[in-house]
Design a protein around this motif. Structure first.
Motif, PDB file in Angstrom:
ATOM      1  N   GLU A   1       0.821  -1.206   0.000  1.00 38.60           N
ATOM      2  CA  GLU A   1       0.000   0.000   0.000  1.00 38.60           C
ATOM      3  C   GLU A   1       0.851   1.250   0.000  1.00 38.60           C
ATOM      4  O   GLU A   1       0.508   2.246  -0.631  1.00 38.60           O
ATOM      5  CB  GLU A   1      -0.890   0.011   1.238  1.00 38.60           C
ATOM      6  N   ILE A   2       1.944   1.161   0.709  1.00 36.74           N
ATOM      7  CA  ILE A   2       2.828   2.318   0.757  1.00 36.74           C
ATOM      8  C   ILE A   2       3.364   2.613  -0.623  1.00 36.74           C
ATOM      9  O   ILE A   2       3.349   3.748  -1.088  1.00 36.74           O
ATOM     10  CB  ILE A   2       3.976   2.065   1.756  1.00 36.74           C
ATOM     11  N   GLU A   3       3.793   1.554  -1.302  1.00 36.52           N
ATOM     12  CA  GLU A   3       4.335   1.772  -2.640  1.00 36.52           C
ATOM     13  C   GLU A   3       3.271   2.302  -3.593  1.00 36.52           C
ATOM     14  O   GLU A   3       3.540   3.172  -4.414  1.00 36.52           O
ATOM     15  CB  GLU A   3       4.951   0.472  -3.168  1.00 36.52           C
ATOM     16  N   THR A   4       2.058   1.782  -3.465  1.00 40.22           N
ATOM     17  CA  THR A   4       0.979   2.258  -4.329  1.00 40.22           C
ATOM     18  C   THR A   4       0.692   3.735  -4.084  1.00 40.22           C
ATOM     19  O   THR A   4       0.653   4.542  -5.022  1.00 40.22           O
ATOM     20  CB  THR A   4      -0.316   1.458  -4.073  1.00 40.22           C
ATOM     21  N   SER A   5       0.500   4.093  -2.821  1.00 39.40           N
ATOM     22  CA  SER A   5       0.166   5.490  -2.566  1.00 39.40           C
ATOM     23  C   SER A   5       1.323   6.409  -2.906  1.00 39.40           C
ATOM     24  O   SER A   5       1.116   7.546  -3.304  1.00 39.40           O
ATOM     25  CB  SER A   5      -0.290   5.729  -1.132  1.00 39.40           C
TER      26      SER A   5
END
Length: 952
Positions: free
Chosen positions: A571-575
């Motif tokens: 999720e961190i990479e996506t956001s």
DNA sequence: GAGCACTGC
């Protein structure tokens, strides 16, 4: 102890009550019932999970279950006696009878009872064990004398640094806030929360109108009413309030200059000057989560925000008032005034200060005291000082304070040293793993709870302490739980020892009950008011909502960095991508937005980036997992976005009842108890089944641990600790690992085994695998592959790293996580020290992988799997179907026999970290455990001969 | 062909 009977009954009932049944739900409900102090309370808890409609059936079920548990507890209590013998393990024959019976049925080498030889051997071993234990004690006596100054300078500086960055209070405040925000979010999810609340209040009034209410229940109802009226007012205010929130500005409008009606305060003369001062004072001290009293600024600077673009609906909004509100906010003091405040003034301003005398009196009058107080009341730093000032440390006696976390122990110790005006490590010190910052002068000693547990090994009666404070007891780690049982026992034969259990509000009654109805001392009040906003968080697209919130803040709010809590790396990479993309689209029209990720497996140099100061005119956004919650502090963070989601995959979470999983069922079920059992046995506690646990672990878990220890040779057939077991207890690793370490003596490869142990203990965090360089990273990893298996691969990594003189650069080039390696080195160094302590020589035999693998086998023979068919394996003892993990070096080789380090169940049941062995070795290292028949190959084809040398 | 995070000794 949850009895099987009750569990079955619950499972039965569940069919009727909710139309389905499941062991984990049953366990969960039972544990819930155990934690409830009335059946009504229990019902409320069930309701709070938000998963069951409470109807007659459920109500009846709840009351029946609660009563069953109550009865059970009563019986249990009357049965319990303190059987424990307190001398250093005597060789008396009192021992666990149950596992013994089981063992003699199943595992004893000879089915006959004790032969004479056996008995002789047993007594000889016990003799040796006691002699060994005595040598250890003597060693410890000598050692404590020259602990002083060892490494204390480095530690001092480190602690100072930590102190400046973070104070204990803010560390614990943020998690508390998050917890309560999450709890309430879950509790209050639903359609119309206001209505529900109203109904709730009505219910309360109806149901309890006739009952005498406790203080808490009254408070609770009052709280609910406050929330309701605030929320209603908020609703009424409607758009007017919304206007004060973020909004997307028109192109030509400068958001920051939006006109706001001046408040009375603003109209007072000199306001701008004060505001300017305030701003600058704050710039100096503003730090993430700085909730502490010492830095003097109010809490309001932090908004907990999750919202969709322009739709912010607060479910509830309230201010928890601070008891000192009527005093002028110290924040409004000028900098010069602030400096004038001496340390003593600060101490006197803490909420606990007015209670100093009462508290000391209470401690004098009672041996055990439960101290209940809000975070920030100063109990952690002040109480030890009060005791110190009152003379509790006369005659070189110590006050011990335990903390659940390393950083807390360090920073609080540093703080207290400063307040008393001594050098850290002298009168005030701390002791945590890898770092002992104490000296013979130390009288106030902060330590992690696990460390105190270890200390029992060398000082079972804690003779050096006059007072022991178990702080943050409500966190309830396995360590504190055991500690409770031990200190409760010690208190009985050491009436001079004062015992303080300090906890946040919730659980004090339970602690009190456990410590034979010890009195509870309440420290009321909170230093500063705290604002909590709960938002009606959208369940879907919360990632998107976070991104929007970040941009909103960026566009509309004054300077200050943003911290966003997310659940995982993905999720961190996506956001990260979305944010960068959107910021790019907005181009030069906005201020620079620096987006930085942080999660545990990110290499430390990248992690360090988040600490770099934000350049002027820019804004930093830190996307973090829970890592930031407890273990780091970032300057300049003013906005915190917490969607209130918490990924929590528990061992048992495969039931589809996700909302139930929010409360983990029990830490103990996921923890290997072997370690604890060994420790307790070493402390002379023979009867573990009746050990006074606050929440006893499941009976089977205990029995399993005992059985395993027997198989490893740590206990003899009478359940007594053997010399081997006594030595194993010295190592802070799981029993199979410590057995492996001790076995390395025989195979003359202790150096290698220590490296392997260290590498295994930083599990799965060795290889770095960034999303954008998957191929490179995988290649780098495969370059380390070593014939024989993953343990040898890990050894290879460690050795290569050691050859480069522990180079960071080397790690970087080889996709190895430097942080993990450093930790492995720390662990290894500690193990080297312990090896010497248990009188084993360091020997190296790096070429002989058979020796190394045999040593591994000697510890892990429990974990044997045999190739079956279709690429799958079967565990030898339980015939469980398992696969080699795809990351393993043996993934393609598929050797016939192997040992695995651990089983993980993700998409399949995987063996992680495997090593190839030969079945004959099992008979060599564990003849009592394996029969030749079990190890037949069942195939005429011979295994490839690899004896003596490994292939390759 | 995998993959939540964190703490403690």
């Amino acid at each position: 102890m949850a009895s099987k009977e009750v569990e079955l009954w619950v499972q039965d009932q569940l069919h009727d009550v909710i139309g389905m049944s499941d062991r984990y739900i049953a366990e969960f409900l039972i544990s819930l019932a155990e934690k409830s102090n009335s059946s009504g309370h229990f019902l409320q808890k069930i309701q709070d999970t938000g998963t069951l409609d409470v109807n007659d059936k459920v109500t009846r079920f709840a009351s029946e279950l609660w009563n069953k548990k109550k009865r059970e507890r009563k019986e249990e209590k009357s049965r319990k006696k303190n059987i424990r013998k307190r001398e250093e393990t005597s060789s008396s024959s009192s021992s666990d009878s149950e596992p013994e019976k089981k063992r003699s049925n199943r595992q004893s080498p000879s089915s006959s009872s004790d032969t004479e030889d056996e008995e002789k051997e047993r007594l000889k071993d016990l003799e040796e064990r006691d002699a060994f234990a005595k040598r250890l004690r003597d060693k410890d006596k000598d050692r404590t004398k020259n602990k002083a100054d060892k490494g204390s300078k480095k530690a001092f500086e480190e602690a100072k640094k930590r102190l400046e960055l973070a104070e204990k209070d803010r560390r614990s405040m943020i998690p508390d806030l998050r917890k309560s925000s999450r709890r309430d979010y879950l509790k209050r999810r639903g359609v119309d929360k206001l209505q529900e609340l109203e109904e709730d209040i009505a219910d309360d009034e109806y149901l309890f109108s006739k009952d005498e209410l406790t203080e808490r229940e009254r408070k609770d109802i009052k709280y609910k009413k406050t929330v309701l009226s605030l929320a209603k007012e908020h609703r009424k205010a409607g758009d007017k309030l919304k206007e004060g929130r973020y909004y997307m500005p028109d192109e030509d409008e400068k958001p920051l200059e939006k006109y706001v009606e001046p408040t009375a305060e603003e109209q007072r003369p000199g306001f701008e000057q004060r505001q300017w001062e305030e701003e600058h004072v704050n710039k100096g001290v503003m730090k993430f989560g700085a909730k502490d009293a010492k830095k003097k600024h109010k809490e309001k600077e932090y908004d907990f925000v999750v919202d969709e673009l322009d739709e912010i609906e607060f479910v509830s909004m309230l201010q928890m008032p601070g008891s000192h509100e009527e005093e002028p906010r110290e924040k409004q003091m000028s900098e010069a005034e602030k400096k004038k405040m001496t340390i003593q003034d600060v101490r006197k301003s803490l909420p606990i200060y007015p209670f100093r005398e009462d508290l000391l009196k209470a401690i004098e009058d009672h041996q055990v005291l439960i101290i209940e107080g809000e975070t920030g009341s100063g109990k952690t730093t002040q109480i030890p000082q009060y005791l110190y000032e009152a003379g509790y440390t006369k005659g070189d006696m110590k006050i011990g304070v335990t903390q659940p976390r390393r950083v807390a122990a360090m920073s609080v110790a540093a703080r207290v040293a400063e307040e008393i005006g001594v050098k850290l490590g002298n009168e005030v010190g701390y002791s945590i793993r890898f770092e002992d910052c104490t000296s013979e002068r130390t009288v106030i000693k902060y330590m992690t709870d696990g460390m105190l547990l270890r200390e029992f090994l060398s000082e079972p009666d804690l003779a050096g302490y006059t007072a022991l404070i178990v702080d943050e007891a409500h966190e309830r780690t396995l360590h504190t739980d055991i500690l409770f049982g031990l200190v409760k026992d010690i208190a009985r034969f050491r009436p001079d020892l004062k015992l303080l259990i300090s906890s946040a509000t919730l659980d004090s009654d339970k602690f009190s009950e456990f410590f034979d109805d010890a009195p509870i001392f309440r420290i009321p009040g909170r230093r500063y008011p705290v604002d909590i906003f709960y938002t009606k968080a959208p369940e879907a697209d919360y990632l998107d909502a976070c991104v929007v919130s970040v941009l909103q803040i960026h566009l509309t709010q004054p300077d200050g960095d943003i911290l966003v809590f997310l659940t995982g790396q993905e999720e961190i990479e996506t956001s990260l991508e979305i944010l960068q993309e959107r910021a790019r689209k907005l181009g030069n029209s906005i201020k620079e937005l620096i987006v930085l990720p942080i999660y545990s497996t990110l290499p430390s140099d990248l992690q360090a980036k988040i600490f770099e100061p934000t350049p002027p005119g820019a804004r930093k956004v830190v996307l973090a997992t829970n890592i930031a919650e407890t273990s780091l502090t970032i300057d300049g963070i003013i906005y915190v976005i917490d969607p209130g989601f918490c990924k929590q995959k528990s061992y048992n979470a495969r039931t589809g009842m996700e909302s139930l999983v929010v409360t983990p069922i029990s830490k103990i079920q996921r923890t290997n108890l072997g370690n604890v059992v060994l420790l307790l046995k070493s402390l002379g506690i023979n009867d573990l089944i009746h050990f006074d646990f606050m929440d006893p672990p499941p009976h089977e878990t205990l029995v399993l641990a005992l059985e395993q220890l027997y198989a490893l040779g740590a206990l003899n057939h009478k359940g007594e600790l053997t010399k081997l077991g006594r030595r194993m207890a010295e190592f802070p690793v799981d029993p199979m690992m410590s057995k492996m370490i001790l076995a390395s003596e025989k195979y003359k490869c202790s150096e290698e085994i220590l490296s392997i142990t260290a590498m295994l203990s930083v599990n799965n965090a060795v290889f770095y695998r960034p999303k954008d360089k998957v191929v490179h990273a995988d290649n780098a990893r495969m370059n380390f592959f070593t014939a024989g298996g993953d343990h040898l691969t890990l050894l290879n990594v460690y050795n290569q790293w050691a050859e480069t003189n522990f180079s960071t650069q080397w790690c970087f080039e080889n996709f190895i996580q430097h942080r993990s390696m450093r930790r492995a080195r720390d662990v290894r160094d500690q193990l080297v020290g312990l090896l010497e302590r248990v009188e084993i020589e360091l020997t190296s035999n790096s070429m002989d992988t058979v020796a190394i693998r045999k040593a591994v086998t000697a510890g892990f023979f429990y974990h044997t799997a045999k190739f079956s068919k279709g690429g799958s394996y079967k565990t030898v003892k339980h015939q469980q179907s398992v696969m080699i993990h795809p990351n393993s070096s043996l993934f393609e080789e598929q050797p016939r026999w192997l040992i695995y380090h651990e089983l993980v169940f993700t998409t399949k049941e995987f063996m992680r970290q495997v090593i190839e062995i030969e079945n004959q070795w099992l008979l060599e290292v564990a003849p009592h455990y394996y029969k030749a028949k079990e190890l037949e190959d069942g195939s005429s084809r011979k295994m490839p001969k690899t004896v003596g040398k490994s292939k390759d």
